[in-house]
Design a protein around this motif. Structure first.
Motif, PDB file in Angstrom:
ATOM      1  N   HIS A  76     -37.622 -41.593 -36.627  1.00  0.00           N
ATOM      2  CA  HIS A  76     -36.306 -41.442 -35.997  1.00  0.00           C
ATOM      3  C   HIS A  76     -36.018 -39.967 -35.721  1.00  0.00           C
ATOM      4  N   SER A  77     -36.196 -39.144 -36.751  1.00  0.00           N
ATOM      5  CA  SER A  77     -35.892 -37.703 -36.592  1.00  0.00           C
ATOM      6  C   SER A  77     -36.737 -37.076 -35.505  1.00  0.00           C
ATOM      7  N   ALA A  78     -38.029 -37.403 -35.519  1.00  0.00           N
ATOM      8  CA  ALA A  78     -38.933 -36.806 -34.528  1.00  0.00           C
ATOM      9  C   ALA A  78     -38.542 -37.248 -33.117  1.00  0.00           C
ATOM     10  N   THR A  79     -38.240 -38.542 -32.974  1.00  0.00           N
ATOM     11  CA  THR A  79     -37.866 -39.068 -31.659  1.00  0.00           C
ATOM     12  C   THR A  79     -36.593 -38.392 -31.149  1.00  0.00           C
ATOM     13  N   ILE A  80     -35.615 -38.249 -32.045  1.00  0.00           N
ATOM     14  CA  ILE A  80     -34.353 -37.616 -31.652  1.00  0.00           C
ATOM     15  C   ILE A  80     -34.615 -36.183 -31.195  1.00  0.00           C
ATOM     16  N   HIS A  81     -35.369 -35.480 -32.002  1.00  0.00           N
ATOM     17  CA  HIS A  81     -35.664 -34.081 -31.727  1.00  0.00           C
ATOM     18  C   HIS A  81     -36.330 -33.882 -30.369  1.00  0.00           C
ATOM     19  N   GLU A  82     -37.403 -34.633 -30.184  1.00  0.00           N
ATOM     20  CA  GLU A  82     -38.173 -34.486 -28.933  1.00  0.00           C
ATOM     21  C   GLU A  82     -37.339 -34.876 -27.721  1.00  0.00           C
ATOM     22  N   THR A  83     -36.593 -35.966 -27.844  1.00  0.00           N
ATOM     23  CA  THR A  83     -35.848 -36.454 -26.678  1.00  0.00           C
ATOM     24  C   THR A  83     -34.710 -35.509 -26.319  1.00  0.00           C
ATOM     25  N   LEU A  84     -33.979 -35.032 -27.342  1.00  0.00           N
ATOM     26  CA  LEU A  84     -32.858 -34.136 -27.039  1.00  0.00           C
ATOM     27  C   LEU A  84     -33.363 -32.851 -26.388  1.00  0.00           C
ATOM     28  N   ASP A  85     -34.564 -32.447 -26.741  1.00  0.00           N
ATOM     29  CA  ASP A  85     -35.149 -31.251 -26.129  1.00  0.00           C
ATOM     30  C   ASP A  85     -35.578 -31.480 -24.682  1.00  0.00           C
ATOM     31  N   SER A  86     -35.980 -32.726 -24.376  1.00  0.00           N
ATOM     32  CA  SER A  86     -36.625 -32.947 -23.072  1.00  0.00           C
ATOM     33  C   SER A  86     -35.763 -33.707 -22.066  1.00  0.00           C
ATOM     34  N   ASP A  87     -34.774 -34.477 -22.526  1.00  0.00           N
ATOM     35  CA  ASP A  87     -34.007 -35.308 -21.589  1.00  0.00           C
ATOM     36  C   ASP A  87     -32.532 -34.907 -21.599  1.00  0.00           C
ATOM     37  N   PRO A  88     -32.091 -34.155 -20.601  1.00  0.00           N
ATOM     38  CA  PRO A  88     -30.712 -33.645 -20.580  1.00  0.00           C
ATOM     39  C   PRO A  88     -29.666 -34.748 -20.398  1.00  0.00           C
ATOM     40  N   ARG A  89     -30.122 -35.970 -20.112  1.00  0.00           N
ATOM     41  CA  ARG A  89     -29.142 -37.051 -19.946  1.00  0.00           C
ATOM     42  C   ARG A  89     -28.660 -37.586 -21.284  1.00  0.00           C
ATOM     43  N   PHE A  90     -29.278 -37.166 -22.386  1.00  0.00           N
ATOM     44  CA  PHE A  90     -28.807 -37.588 -23.712  1.00  0.00           C
ATOM     45  C   PHE A  90     -27.691 -36.674 -24.192  1.00  0.00           C
ATOM     46  N   PHE A  91     -26.589 -37.265 -24.645  1.00  0.00           N
ATOM     47  CA  PHE A  91     -25.579 -36.473 -25.345  1.00  0.00           C
ATOM     48  C   PHE A  91     -26.160 -36.062 -26.686  1.00  0.00           C
ATOM     49  N   PRO A  96     -33.399 -44.681 -32.010  1.00  0.00           N
ATOM     50  CA  PRO A  96     -34.499 -43.719 -31.876  1.00  0.00           C
ATOM     51  C   PRO A  96     -35.861 -44.283 -32.276  1.00  0.00           C
ATOM     52  N   THR A  97     -36.340 -45.236 -31.515  1.00  0.00           N
ATOM     53  CA  THR A  97     -37.679 -45.788 -31.720  1.00  0.00           C
ATOM     54  C   THR A  97     -38.406 -45.803 -30.377  1.00  0.00           C
ATOM     55  N   THR A  98     -39.710 -45.927 -30.446  1.00  0.00           N
ATOM     56  CA  THR A  98     -40.525 -45.906 -29.234  1.00  0.00           C
ATOM     57  C   THR A  98     -40.112 -47.021 -28.271  1.00  0.00           C
ATOM     58  N   LEU A  99     -39.916 -48.225 -28.808  1.00  0.00           N
ATOM     59  CA  LEU A  99     -39.600 -49.352 -27.930  1.00  0.00           C
ATOM     60  C   LEU A  99     -38.246 -49.196 -27.255  1.00  0.00           C
ATOM     61  N   SER A 100     -37.277 -48.671 -28.005  1.00  0.00           N
ATOM     62  CA  SER A 100     -35.950 -48.483 -27.409  1.00  0.00           C
ATOM     63  C   SER A 100     -35.993 -47.429 -26.316  1.00  0.00           C
ATOM     64  N   LEU A 101     -36.765 -46.395 -26.550  1.00  0.00           N
ATOM     65  CA  LEU A 101     -36.890 -45.369 -25.509  1.00  0.00           C
ATOM     66  C   LEU A 101     -37.559 -45.939 -24.262  1.00  0.00           C
ATOM     67  N   ARG A 102     -38.494 -46.855 -24.489  1.00  0.00           N
ATOM     68  CA  ARG A 102     -39.160 -47.492 -23.357  1.00  0.00           C
ATOM     69  C   ARG A 102     -38.153 -48.290 -22.529  1.00  0.00           C
ATOM     70  N   THR A 103     -37.249 -48.988 -23.214  1.00  0.00           N
ATOM     71  CA  THR A 103     -36.231 -49.758 -22.500  1.00  0.00           C
ATOM     72  C   THR A 103     -35.347 -48.839 -21.663  1.00  0.00           C
ATOM     73  N   TRP A 104     -35.037 -47.681 -22.210  1.00  0.00           N
ATOM     74  CA  TRP A 104     -34.227 -46.679 -21.490  1.00  0.00           C
ATOM     75  C   TRP A 104     -34.947 -46.232 -20.222  1.00  0.00           C
ATOM     76  N   GLU A 105     -36.239 -46.012 -20.337  1.00  0.00           N
ATOM     77  CA  GLU A 105     -37.001 -45.608 -19.146  1.00  0.00           C
ATOM     78  C   GLU A 105     -37.086 -46.744 -18.125  1.00  0.00           C
ATOM     79  N   GLN A 106     -37.188 -47.968 -18.646  1.00  0.00           N
ATOM     80  CA  GLN A 106     -37.196 -49.128 -17.732  1.00  0.00           C
ATOM     81  C   GLN A 106     -35.884 -49.215 -16.959  1.00  0.00           C
ATOM     82  N   LEU A 107     -34.793 -48.929 -17.641  1.00  0.00           N
ATOM     83  CA  LEU A 107     -33.487 -48.975 -16.982  1.00  0.00           C
ATOM     84  C   LEU A 107     -33.441 -47.947 -15.850  1.00  0.00           C
ATOM     85  N   ASP A 108     -33.917 -46.760 -16.138  1.00  0.00           N
ATOM     86  CA  ASP A 108     -33.937 -45.712 -15.120  1.00  0.00           C
ATOM     87  C   ASP A 108     -34.766 -46.156 -13.901  1.00  0.00           C
ATOM     88  N   ARG A 109     -35.917 -46.741 -14.173  1.00  0.00           N
ATOM     89  CA  ARG A 109     -36.779 -47.207 -13.078  1.00  0.00           C
ATOM     90  C   ARG A 109     -36.104 -48.326 -12.281  1.00  0.00           C
TER      91      ARG A 109
END
Ligand code: ADP
Ligand code: MG
Length: 247
Positions: free
Chosen positions: A187-202, A148-161
């Motif tokens: 970490h907590s903030a990233t988890i919170h925001e992402t789980l709310d916005s990206d349904p592909r996360f378990f 749950p860090t900004t850079l890791s989330l960026r990598t996830w978006e790169q994978l999608d692209r």
């Protein structure tokens, strides 16, 4: 037979830890499970205390059928088998390239095992190569551990692209948070925001945990030596979510 692949462009995000523990849980429920270690660093193979046969290599892996079946080893656990990795797998890309329809080759090879297994769990190496494209094409569920860090989330978006651009299947693309430190505000903030916005996360989150690190010295899935740890409960919850998705 279903295929799950633990995949991320990044290394050190918890792919192997998840592959071994999820495969263990599936097998413990009685599903005939094959853990397929495709990373030449062979960490999953090490954790399960298996050694590859001498003649084991990339060629047999993509040939499928008997050639592949002979490379499979039993683990110490009922219903859990392992296709061990070897340094020779670093040549997999070249071997795949030499074949027509080279993006589908791995999936076709694995399908020759469909009568023998209910589930294949692939532990993938961290990069984007022709092998990765084969893994992506073979997987019913492409499961991406994300720290749950900004850079890791960026990598996830790169994978999608990347999947979009290469017209690779994206229906099975899913993620989960790994190595999460809830005390860290970011970490907590990233988890919170992402789980709310990206349904592909378990919604199950794997915590940073000394119990997971002990898989190295113990050379065993987490459940063998510490099934009560928070991390073990988190893997169990993640497996339950995955199972509902797959079956
Ligand atoms: N949840 C976790 N908590 C603490 N350490 C972890 C956790 N998951 C993995 N690790 C450790 O981090 C390192 C990298 O994990 P690994 O599963 O091998 O990642 P990858 O396969 O993505 O390279 C290993 O030493 C492993 O023991
Ligand atoms: Mg790994």
């Amino acid at each position: 037979m279903k295929v799950i692949a633990l995949y991320n462009i990044k290394g050190g995000v918890g792919k192997t830890a998840a592959a071994v523990n999820l495969a263990y849980l599936a097998a413990a429920e009685g599903r005939r499970t094959l853990l397929c270690d495709l990373d030449p660093q062979a960490a999953a193979t090490f954790y399960l205390r298996v050694r590859a046969g001498k003649r084991h290599g990339a060629k047999r892996l993509i040939r499928g059928g008997k050639a592949l079946d002979r490379q499979i080893r039993e683990s110490d656990f009922p219903a859990l088998d392992l296709l061990p990795a070897k340094l020779g797998f670093r040549n997999l890309d070249l071997k795949l390239d030499a074949r027509k329809r080279s993006r589908k080759r791995l999936g076709e090879s694995l399908r020759t095992l469909a009568d023998a297994y209910d589930l294949v769990v692939i532990d993938a190496p961290p990069n984007i190569t022709l092998l990765s494209e084969n893994i992506i094409a073979a997987a019913d569920l492409l499961l991406c551990p994300v720290i749950p860090t900004t850079l890791s989330l960026r990598t996830w978006e790169q994978l999608d692209r990347f999947l979009r651009k290469e017209k690779l299947p994206r229906d099975g693309l899913r993620a989960f948070f790994s190595m999460a430190e809830r005390r860290k505000k970011l970490h907590s903030a990233t988890i919170h925001e992402t789980l709310d916005s990206d349904p592909r996360f378990f919604s199950s989150v794997i915590p940073m945990s000394a119990a997971v690190e002990r898989m190295g010295p113990e050379r065993a899935p987490l459940f063998v030596y510490d099934r009560r740890s928070a991390a073990a409960r988190a893997f169990q919850a993640l497996w339950t979510e995955i199972r509902h998705q797959l079956y």
